[in-house]
Design a protein around this motif. Structure first.
Motif, PDB file in Angstrom:
ATOM      1  N   ASN A  10       0.845  -1.177   0.000  1.00 18.16           N
ATOM      2  CA  ASN A  10       0.000   0.000   0.000  1.00 18.16           C
ATOM      3  C   ASN A  10       0.887   1.236   0.000  1.00 18.16           C
ATOM      4  O   ASN A  10       2.042   1.162   0.404  1.00 18.16           O
ATOM      5  CB  ASN A  10      -0.838  -0.085   1.294  1.00 18.16           C
ATOM      6  CG  ASN A  10      -1.971   0.881   1.398  1.00 18.16           C
ATOM      7  OD1 ASN A  10      -1.762   2.052   1.658  1.00 18.16           O
ATOM      8  ND2 ASN A  10      -3.183   0.383   1.250  1.00 18.16           N
ATOM      9  N   VAL A  11       0.343   2.362  -0.445  1.00 20.72           N
ATOM     10  CA  VAL A  11       1.035   3.636  -0.321  1.00 20.72           C
ATOM     11  C   VAL A  11       0.199   4.580   0.540  1.00 20.72           C
ATOM     12  O   VAL A  11      -1.029   4.529   0.507  1.00 20.72           O
ATOM     13  CB  VAL A  11       1.318   4.310  -1.692  1.00 20.72           C
ATOM     14  CG1 VAL A  11       2.346   3.516  -2.476  1.00 20.72           C
ATOM     15  CG2 VAL A  11       0.050   4.515  -2.498  1.00 20.72           C
ATOM     16  N   GLY A  12       0.880   5.405   1.311  1.00 20.36           N
ATOM     17  CA  GLY A  12       0.242   6.470   2.069  1.00 20.36           C
ATOM     18  C   GLY A  12       0.740   7.794   1.517  1.00 20.36           C
ATOM     19  O   GLY A  12       1.901   7.895   1.088  1.00 20.36           O
ATOM     20  N   ILE A  13      -0.134   8.793   1.497  1.00 25.26           N
ATOM     21  CA  ILE A  13       0.205  10.069   0.849  1.00 25.26           C
ATOM     22  C   ILE A  13      -0.065  11.225   1.810  1.00 25.26           C
ATOM     23  O   ILE A  13      -1.196  11.435   2.243  1.00 25.26           O
ATOM     24  CB  ILE A  13      -0.636  10.271  -0.430  1.00 25.26           C
ATOM     25  CG1 ILE A  13      -0.480   9.077  -1.378  1.00 25.26           C
ATOM     26  CG2 ILE A  13      -0.243  11.579  -1.119  1.00 25.26           C
ATOM     27  CD1 ILE A  13      -1.471   9.066  -2.534  1.00 25.26           C
ATOM     28  N   PRO A  36      -4.806  10.268   2.315  1.00 25.43           N
ATOM     29  CA  PRO A  36      -5.086   9.364   1.197  1.00 25.43           C
ATOM     30  C   PRO A  36      -4.141   8.153   1.255  1.00 25.43           C
ATOM     31  O   PRO A  36      -2.984   8.277   1.665  1.00 25.43           O
ATOM     32  CB  PRO A  36      -4.788  10.212  -0.040  1.00 25.43           C
ATOM     33  CG  PRO A  36      -4.883  11.629   0.431  1.00 25.43           C
ATOM     34  CD  PRO A  36      -4.433  11.611   1.858  1.00 25.43           C
ATOM     35  N   GLN A  37      -4.652   7.004   0.861  1.00 25.22           N
ATOM     36  CA  GLN A  37      -3.835   5.800   0.792  1.00 25.22           C
ATOM     37  C   GLN A  37      -4.515   4.809  -0.135  1.00 25.22           C
ATOM     38  O   GLN A  37      -5.693   4.935  -0.424  1.00 25.22           O
ATOM     39  CB  GLN A  37      -3.636   5.181   2.176  1.00 25.22           C
ATOM     40  CG  GLN A  37      -4.896   4.561   2.766  1.00 25.22           C
ATOM     41  CD  GLN A  37      -4.612   3.844   4.072  1.00 25.22           C
ATOM     42  OE1 GLN A  37      -4.032   4.412   4.980  1.00 25.22           O
ATOM     43  NE2 GLN A  37      -5.011   2.584   4.140  1.00 25.22           N
ATOM     44  N   GLY A  38      -3.750   3.825  -0.592  1.00 24.33           N
ATOM     45  CA  GLY A  38      -4.362   2.813  -1.430  1.00 24.33           C
ATOM     46  C   GLY A  38      -3.381   1.732  -1.816  1.00 24.33           C
ATOM     47  O   GLY A  38      -2.164   1.887  -1.686  1.00 24.33           O
ATOM     48  N   GLY A  39      -3.911   0.630  -2.300  1.00 24.26           N
ATOM     49  CA  GLY A  39      -3.125  -0.547  -2.624  1.00 24.26           C
ATOM     50  C   GLY A  39      -2.242  -0.372  -3.839  1.00 24.26           C
ATOM     51  O   GLY A  39      -2.540   0.392  -4.754  1.00 24.26           O
ATOM     52  N   ILE A  40      -1.143  -1.091  -3.814  1.00 26.46           N
ATOM     53  CA  ILE A  40      -0.234  -1.164  -4.960  1.00 26.46           C
ATOM     54  C   ILE A  40      -0.682  -2.348  -5.799  1.00 26.46           C
ATOM     55  O   ILE A  40      -0.778  -3.470  -5.297  1.00 26.46           O
ATOM     56  CB  ILE A  40       1.229  -1.342  -4.499  1.00 26.46           C
ATOM     57  CG1 ILE A  40       1.667  -0.142  -3.649  1.00 26.46           C
ATOM     58  CG2 ILE A  40       2.151  -1.531  -5.717  1.00 26.46           C
ATOM     59  CD1 ILE A  40       3.043  -0.303  -3.021  1.00 26.46           C
ATOM     60  N   GLN A  97       3.089  -0.238   4.132  1.00 28.15           N
ATOM     61  CA  GLN A  97       3.009   1.002   3.359  1.00 28.15           C
ATOM     62  C   GLN A  97       4.362   1.668   3.143  1.00 28.15           C
ATOM     63  O   GLN A  97       5.211   1.666   4.025  1.00 28.15           O
ATOM     64  CB  GLN A  97       2.116   2.015   4.090  1.00 28.15           C
ATOM     65  CG  GLN A  97       0.694   1.553   4.261  1.00 28.15           C
ATOM     66  CD  GLN A  97      -0.142   2.564   5.018  1.00 28.15           C
ATOM     67  OE1 GLN A  97       0.231   3.017   6.091  1.00 28.15           O
ATOM     68  NE2 GLN A  97      -1.287   2.920   4.462  1.00 28.15           N
ATOM     69  N   ILE A  98       4.492   2.252   1.966  1.00 29.36           N
ATOM     70  CA  ILE A  98       5.525   3.241   1.682  1.00 29.36           C
ATOM     71  C   ILE A  98       4.793   4.577   1.695  1.00 29.36           C
ATOM     72  O   ILE A  98       3.749   4.723   1.046  1.00 29.36           O
ATOM     73  CB  ILE A  98       6.190   3.013   0.300  1.00 29.36           C
ATOM     74  CG1 ILE A  98       6.957   1.685   0.262  1.00 29.36           C
ATOM     75  CG2 ILE A  98       7.093   4.192  -0.066  1.00 29.36           C
ATOM     76  CD1 ILE A  98       8.196   1.625   1.128  1.00 29.36           C
ATOM     77  N   TRP A  99       5.306   5.535   2.452  1.00 27.68           N
ATOM     78  CA  TRP A  99       4.671   6.847   2.571  1.00 27.68           C
ATOM     79  C   TRP A  99       5.426   7.873   1.738  1.00 27.68           C
ATOM     80  O   TRP A  99       6.663   7.882   1.711  1.00 27.68           O
ATOM     81  CB  TRP A  99       4.657   7.289   4.037  1.00 27.68           C
ATOM     82  CG  TRP A  99       3.594   6.590   4.809  1.00 27.68           C
ATOM     83  CD1 TRP A  99       3.663   5.357   5.394  1.00 27.68           C
ATOM     84  CD2 TRP A  99       2.279   7.079   5.061  1.00 27.68           C
ATOM     85  NE1 TRP A  99       2.464   5.061   5.992  1.00 27.68           N
ATOM     86  CE2 TRP A  99       1.609   6.099   5.815  1.00 27.68           C
ATOM     87  CE3 TRP A  99       1.610   8.260   4.732  1.00 27.68           C
ATOM     88  CZ2 TRP A  99       0.298   6.250   6.234  1.00 27.68           C
ATOM     89  CZ3 TRP A  99       0.307   8.420   5.155  1.00 27.68           C
ATOM     90  CH2 TRP A  99      -0.341   7.427   5.901  1.00 27.68           C
ATOM     91  N   PHE A 100       4.659   8.749   1.074  1.00 25.27           N
ATOM     92  CA  PHE A 100       5.204   9.835   0.275  1.00 25.27           C
ATOM     93  C   PHE A 100       4.800  11.162   0.887  1.00 25.27           C
ATOM     94  O   PHE A 100       3.651  11.327   1.326  1.00 25.27           O
ATOM     95  CB  PHE A 100       4.667   9.776  -1.167  1.00 25.27           C
ATOM     96  CG  PHE A 100       5.237   8.642  -1.966  1.00 25.27           C
ATOM     97  CD1 PHE A 100       6.352   8.837  -2.772  1.00 25.27           C
ATOM     98  CD2 PHE A 100       4.671   7.381  -1.917  1.00 25.27           C
ATOM     99  CE1 PHE A 100       6.881   7.787  -3.504  1.00 25.27           C
ATOM    100  CE2 PHE A 100       5.189   6.322  -2.644  1.00 25.27           C
ATOM    101  CZ  PHE A 100       6.301   6.529  -3.443  1.00 25.27           C
ATOM    102  N   LEU A 101       5.737  12.103   0.900  1.00 25.15           N
ATOM    103  CA  LEU A 101       5.457  13.474   1.303  1.00 25.15           C
ATOM    104  C   LEU A 101       5.475  14.325   0.035  1.00 25.15           C
ATOM    105  O   LEU A 101       6.477  14.351  -0.684  1.00 25.15           O
ATOM    106  CB  LEU A 101       6.509  13.985   2.293  1.00 25.15           C
ATOM    107  CG  LEU A 101       6.305  15.416   2.794  1.00 25.15           C
ATOM    108  CD1 LEU A 101       5.052  15.513   3.665  1.00 25.15           C
ATOM    109  CD2 LEU A 101       7.528  15.895   3.565  1.00 25.15           C
TER     110      LEU A 101
END
Length: 169
Positions: A10-13, A36-40, A97-101
């Motif tokens: 998943n990714v977190g934003i 916001p987040q969602g599956g890869i 999760q991998i989180w993006f800023l």
């Protein structure tokens, strides 16, 4: 797609504005706020998934944002069985999760919560970066704390603050 340990990639934003406030979305028909987040999906990189989810959930395109940073490693949380729609699929434990800023370089009016046929949010607002972690659903608090703390160093003019978990009694 669930890994052998039972976690769905998943990714977190975390989207920030020029005042280092964060985008806070209200889950549709709920009084629950989150990032916001969602599956890869199979074959996607975390960055590709982040841009897809960014558009599906928030209506933003790559030209509306700039990536400031991402977490180095996966961050995991377990989903309580009472919350899991996947409990019938044996082995599901939660999300990794991998989180993006991101920095919003577009305008607030570029946000479109109805960009997809299945909207996730029905309202949004800007919130202080060091948000009240107790506003986050309990099983996600630790991963939100870790992501905010790790990514804070990428904020322009960042102040050394820390998000802390507070124990519930």
């Amino acid at each position: 797609m669930i890994d052998r340990d039972g976690y769905r990639p998943n990714v977190g934003i975390i989207i920030t504005n020029d005042r280092n406030q964060v985008f806070w979305g209200k889950r549709i028909r709920q009084h629950a706020w989150q990032f916001p987040q969602g599956g890869i999906q199979y074959g996607e990189t975390p960055e590709q998934a982040m841009y897809r989810e960014l558009h599906e959930e928030v209506g933003l395109l790559p030209e509306h944002v700039k990536i400031l940073g991402r977490t180095r490693d996966w961050m995991r949380y377990e989903v309580p069985q009472s919350w899991s729609k996947r409990e019938s699929r044996g082995g599901y434990r939660g999300q990794k999760q991998i989180w993006f800023l991101l920095r919003l370089i577009g305008r607030d009016c570029d946000v479109h919560l109805r960009a997809s046929e299945h909207p996730e949010f029905d309202a949004w607002r800007w919130n202080d970066y060091w948000l009240d972690i107790n506003a986050v659903i309990e099983f996600k608090r630790e991963v939100y704390t870790m992501a905010l703390n790790e990514l804070a160093r990428y904020l322009p003019g960042h102040r050394h603050g820390m998000a802390h978990l507070q124990a519930h009694k």
